[in-house]
Scaffold this motif. Structure first.
Motif, PDB file in Angstrom:
ATOM      1  N   SER A   1      -1.710   2.851  -4.703  1.00  0.00           N
ATOM      2  CA  SER A   1      -2.933   3.345  -4.069  1.00  0.00           C
ATOM      3  C   SER A   1      -4.061   3.267  -5.095  1.00  0.00           C
ATOM      4  O   SER A   1      -3.832   3.037  -6.275  1.00  0.00           O
TER       5      SER A   1
ATOM      6  N   THR B   1       0.812  -1.218   0.000  1.00  0.00           N
ATOM      7  CA  THR B   1       0.000   0.000   0.000  1.00  0.00           C
ATOM      8  C   THR B   1       0.847   1.270   0.000  1.00  0.00           C
ATOM      9  O   THR B   1       0.342   2.339  -0.331  1.00  0.00           O
ATOM     10  N   ASP B   2       2.124   1.175   0.355  1.00  0.00           N
ATOM     11  CA  ASP B   2       2.972   2.372   0.266  1.00  0.00           C
ATOM     12  C   ASP B   2       3.525   2.562  -1.148  1.00  0.00           C
ATOM     13  O   ASP B   2       4.160   3.572  -1.448  1.00  0.00           O
TER      14      ASP B   2
END
Length: 138
Positions: free
Chosen positions: A79, A75-76
């Motif tokens: 998105s 998720t980093d």
């Protein structure tokens, strides 16, 4: 045939096929064939065996697919932004004007998907993004 090509088809600014005497072009099949080079090596980010026959089969690197899936699951790194009604031009404008936390452009690349989503050429997508707001990028 040569006469028709020279006088009807390959005529500069005639609206048929653009001609540039200083441009050399060839298909992948021609470049991968034994006519030009004895040894042919290539790289593609597309994982498939759609290679010209003279090149043989694709040699995949072990673990590449897993590393790509692992990166796309973080998720980093990835998105999501759910869109309601959208148009290709509006999507490109949203991408071009999106800002990161420090006010810098949020996106620096739209890889392979730009032309697919918009129906525009890759160059047209890049020009649109730069025109719409990717300040400081070329």
């Amino acid at each position: 045939i040569q006469y028709l090509l020279d006088k009807c088809v390959l005529v500069p600014n005639a609206g048929t096929i653009d001609v540039n005497p200083s441009q050399l072009s060839a298909s992948g099949q021609e470049l991968a064939g034994p006519q030009l080079f004895g040894l042919r090596l290539g790289f593609s980010g597309t994982p498939n065996d759609l290679l010209p026959k003279p090149m043989g089969h694709c040699a995949y690197a072990d673990g590449d697919d897993g590393r790509i899936l692992a990166a796309l699951s973080l998720t980093d790194v990835v998105s999501m932004n759910e869109l309601g009604s959208w148009s290709p031009e509006g999507l490109l404008q949203d991408i071009a004007t999106a800002k990161g936390a420090g006010g810098e452009p949020k996106y620096h690349a739209l890889i392979d998907t730009g032309a697919l989503i918009t129906g525009m050429s890759n160059r047209e997508v890049a020009e649109s993004l730069l025109r719409e707001g990717l300040q400081g990028l070329e």
